[in-house]
Design a protein around this motif. Structure first.
Motif, PDB file in Angstrom:
ATOM      1  N   TRP A  24       0.803  -1.239  -0.113  1.00 21.26           N
ATOM      2  CA  TRP A  24      -0.051   0.092  -0.025  1.00 21.26           C
ATOM      3  C   TRP A  24       0.929   1.185  -0.078  1.00 21.26           C
ATOM      4  O   TRP A  24       0.223   2.238  -0.299  1.00 21.26           O
ATOM      5  CB  TRP A  24      -0.898  -0.150   1.225  1.00 21.26           C
ATOM      6  CG  TRP A  24      -2.025  -1.183   1.155  1.00 21.26           C
ATOM      7  CD1 TRP A  24      -2.054  -2.205   1.809  1.00 21.26           C
ATOM      8  CD2 TRP A  24      -2.763  -1.346   0.200  1.00 21.26           C
ATOM      9  NE1 TRP A  24      -2.816  -2.919   1.699  1.00 21.26           N
ATOM     10  CE2 TRP A  24      -3.553  -2.654   0.426  1.00 21.26           C
ATOM     11  CE3 TRP A  24      -3.181  -0.945  -0.943  1.00 21.26           C
ATOM     12  CZ2 TRP A  24      -4.505  -3.218  -0.199  1.00 21.26           C
ATOM     13  CZ3 TRP A  24      -4.490  -1.372  -1.689  1.00 21.26           C
ATOM     14  CH2 TRP A  24      -5.129  -2.533  -1.448  1.00 21.26           C
ATOM     15  N   TRP A  29       1.842   1.535  -6.957  1.00 24.32           N
ATOM     16  CA  TRP A  29       0.393   1.866  -7.011  1.00 24.32           C
ATOM     17  C   TRP A  29      -0.020   3.132  -8.124  1.00 24.32           C
ATOM     18  O   TRP A  29       0.813   4.025  -8.221  1.00 24.32           O
ATOM     19  CB  TRP A  29      -0.153   2.738  -5.649  1.00 24.32           C
ATOM     20  CG  TRP A  29      -1.567   3.145  -5.904  1.00 24.32           C
ATOM     21  CD1 TRP A  29      -1.789   4.484  -6.184  1.00 24.32           C
ATOM     22  CD2 TRP A  29      -2.523   2.691  -5.462  1.00 24.32           C
ATOM     23  NE1 TRP A  29      -3.183   4.563  -6.028  1.00 24.32           N
ATOM     24  CE2 TRP A  29      -3.765   3.308  -5.616  1.00 24.32           C
ATOM     25  CE3 TRP A  29      -3.071   1.233  -4.901  1.00 24.32           C
ATOM     26  CZ2 TRP A  29      -4.862   3.398  -5.541  1.00 24.32           C
ATOM     27  CZ3 TRP A  29      -4.339   1.197  -4.722  1.00 24.32           C
ATOM     28  CH2 TRP A  29      -5.263   1.726  -4.761  1.00 24.32           C
ATOM     29  N   GLU A  37      -2.425  -5.598  -6.928  1.00 27.38           N
ATOM     30  CA  GLU A  37      -2.732  -5.309  -5.302  1.00 27.38           C
ATOM     31  C   GLU A  37      -3.781  -6.790  -4.926  1.00 27.38           C
ATOM     32  O   GLU A  37      -3.472  -7.102  -3.827  1.00 27.38           O
ATOM     33  CB  GLU A  37      -3.309  -3.957  -5.019  1.00 27.38           C
ATOM     34  CG  GLU A  37      -2.343  -3.159  -5.062  1.00 27.38           C
ATOM     35  CD  GLU A  37      -2.132  -2.160  -6.253  1.00 27.38           C
ATOM     36  OE1 GLU A  37      -3.035  -2.503  -7.095  1.00 27.38           O
ATOM     37  OE2 GLU A  37      -1.285  -1.468  -6.525  1.00 27.38           O
ATOM     38  N   ARG A 104      -7.679   0.903  -0.970  1.00 29.65           N
ATOM     39  CA  ARG A 104      -6.218   1.424  -0.535  1.00 29.65           C
ATOM     40  C   ARG A 104      -6.561   1.940   0.904  1.00 29.65           C
ATOM     41  O   ARG A 104      -5.497   1.835   1.910  1.00 29.65           O
ATOM     42  CB  ARG A 104      -5.742   2.358  -1.563  1.00 29.65           C
ATOM     43  CG  ARG A 104      -3.998   2.652  -1.036  1.00 29.65           C
ATOM     44  CD  ARG A 104      -3.652   3.665  -2.066  1.00 29.65           C
ATOM     45  NE  ARG A 104      -2.174   3.715  -1.925  1.00 29.65           N
ATOM     46  CZ  ARG A 104      -1.470   4.653  -2.385  1.00 29.65           C
ATOM     47  NH1 ARG A 104      -1.829   5.652  -3.067  1.00 29.65           N
ATOM     48  NH2 ARG A 104      -0.122   4.607  -2.084  1.00 29.65           N
TER      49      ARG A 104
END
Length: 280
Positions: A24, A29, A37, A104
Motif C-alpha cells: 500500500w 500504485w 494488489e 487502499r
C-alpha cells in the motif's frame, strides 16, 4: 524457551505486516494494474488469518512455560486480538478492490493495525524471558517483517510481469533495491536476537537435555541459531545482488530475477525462524 509453534505464527504475522506495507505504500500504485494488489493482498490476508488461527494456543504456552501465566494473559489477548483485526481489515480491503481508493484506505488501515500488532509480541517476549528491552524487541520484529515482506512482495511482483508483459522494469528495479535494504534489516534482526536466551533456556532454567526431544538438538546448541541465521542471510545477500543486476537488465531477465526471489522466499523464513527461536 521451546515454543516453535509460536515462532511459526510470528513469522506469518511478520510476513503479512511487511507485505502490506510494501503493497500500500509502494510506488507500484498506479503504475501496475490493480489486479496486482488484489493478488498480493489475497495471499497476505491468508497469512494474517493463518497467524490469527495459529497464535492463541502457542502464546498461551509461552505464558505458561514462563511461570507468569496470569501476568502475560493480557498481552497474549492483545496480540491475538490485533492479529484478528489485521486479518479482517486485509480481507475487507481485498473485497472492495472494485473501488480502488477505498480499498487502499482500508489497506493502509490494516497496515497500521499490523504494525501495532507487533508491539504486544515484543512486550510478551520481554516479560516472558526477562531479556532485552521492549523497544529493542519491537525493532527486532519490525526488521523481520521488512525482510519477509519485501521478499514475498518481490516474488509476487515478478510473477505479475507474466501478466503485464509490456510493464517497464522500473517496479522490479525498485523492489530489488528494497530487497537489498531488507537483507541489511535481516542481518540486524539476527544480530539483535543474540540478546535473547538460547532456545529452551529461559526463566525456567531448563537444561538443554530437557528440551532436546521437542526441538532439533542442533538448534539447542548455544549460539547455533545465530550461526544458522547469519549463514542463511549471507546466501540471501548473494541472491539480492543477482536480483538487482537481473532487474536492471529487464526483458527476460525479469523471469530470472523472479527465480532468485523464489530462492529467497525459501531461505528468509529459515533465517527468521532460527533468529526468532530465541525470541520467546
Amino acid at each position: 524457551m521451546d515454543v516453535p509453534a509460536a515462532v511459526l505464527a510470528l513469522i506469518l504475522t511478520e510476513t503479512a505486516v511487511g507485505g502490506l506495507v510494501f503493497t500500500w505504500f509502494a510506488p507500484t500504485w498506479g503504475r501496475v494494474r490493480h489486479g496486482y494488489e488484489m493478488l498480493l493482498t489475497s495471499t497476505l490476508a491468508l497469512m494474517a488469518w493463518g497467524a490469527w488461527a495459529a497464535l492463541d494456543l502457542p502464546l498461551e504456552t509461552v505464558a505458561a512455560t514462563s511461570g507468569r501465566a496470569a501476568m502475560l494473559a493480557g498481552w497474549t489477548g492483545r496480540g491475538v486480538g490485533l492479529t484478528a483485526v489485521l486479518a479482517g481489515l486485509a480481507v475487507v480491503a481485498l473485497a472492495v478492490r472494485l473501488a480502488p481508493v477505498i480499498g487502499r484506505v482500508i489497506g493502509i488501515a490494516a497496515t497500521v493495525v499490523g504494525v501495532a500488532t507487533l508491539v504486544p509480541f515484543a512486550g510478551l517476549r520481554t516479560l516472558a524471558t526477562g531479556a532485552g528491552s521492549w523497544p529493542v524487541g519491537v525493532v527486532e520484529v519490525v526488521l523481520g517483517a521488512v525482510l519477509l515482506g519485501a521478499i514475498w512482495d518481490g516474488m509476487i511482483l515478478g510473477h505479475w510481469y507474466l501478466v503485464e508483459r509490456r510493464l517497464s522494469n522500473e517496479s522490479m528495479v525498485w523492489i530489488a533495491r528494497v530487497n537489498v535494504a531488507a537483507v541489511v534489516a535481516g542481518f540486524v534482526a539476527v544480530g539483535l536476537s543474540a540478546q535473547n536466551p538460547p532456545p529452551c533456556v529461559g526463566l525456567t532454567g531448563a537444561p538443554l537435555a530437557a528440551c532436546a526431544s521437542t526441538i532439533s538438538p542442533l538448534l539447542s546448541v548455544n549460539n547455533m541459531t545465530l550461526l544458522i541465521g547469519f549463514g542463511v542471510m549471507a546466501l540471501i545477500a548473494v541472491i539480492a545482488g543477482f536480483n538487482l543486476k537481473l532487474a536492471n537488465e529487464g526483458g527476460r531477465s525479469i523471469q530470472a530475477s523472479t527465480g532468485m526471489f523464489y530462492l529467497a522466499v525459501i531461505l528468509a523464513p529459515a533465517a527468521e525462524f532460527a533468529a526468532k527461536l530465541r525470541f520467546f
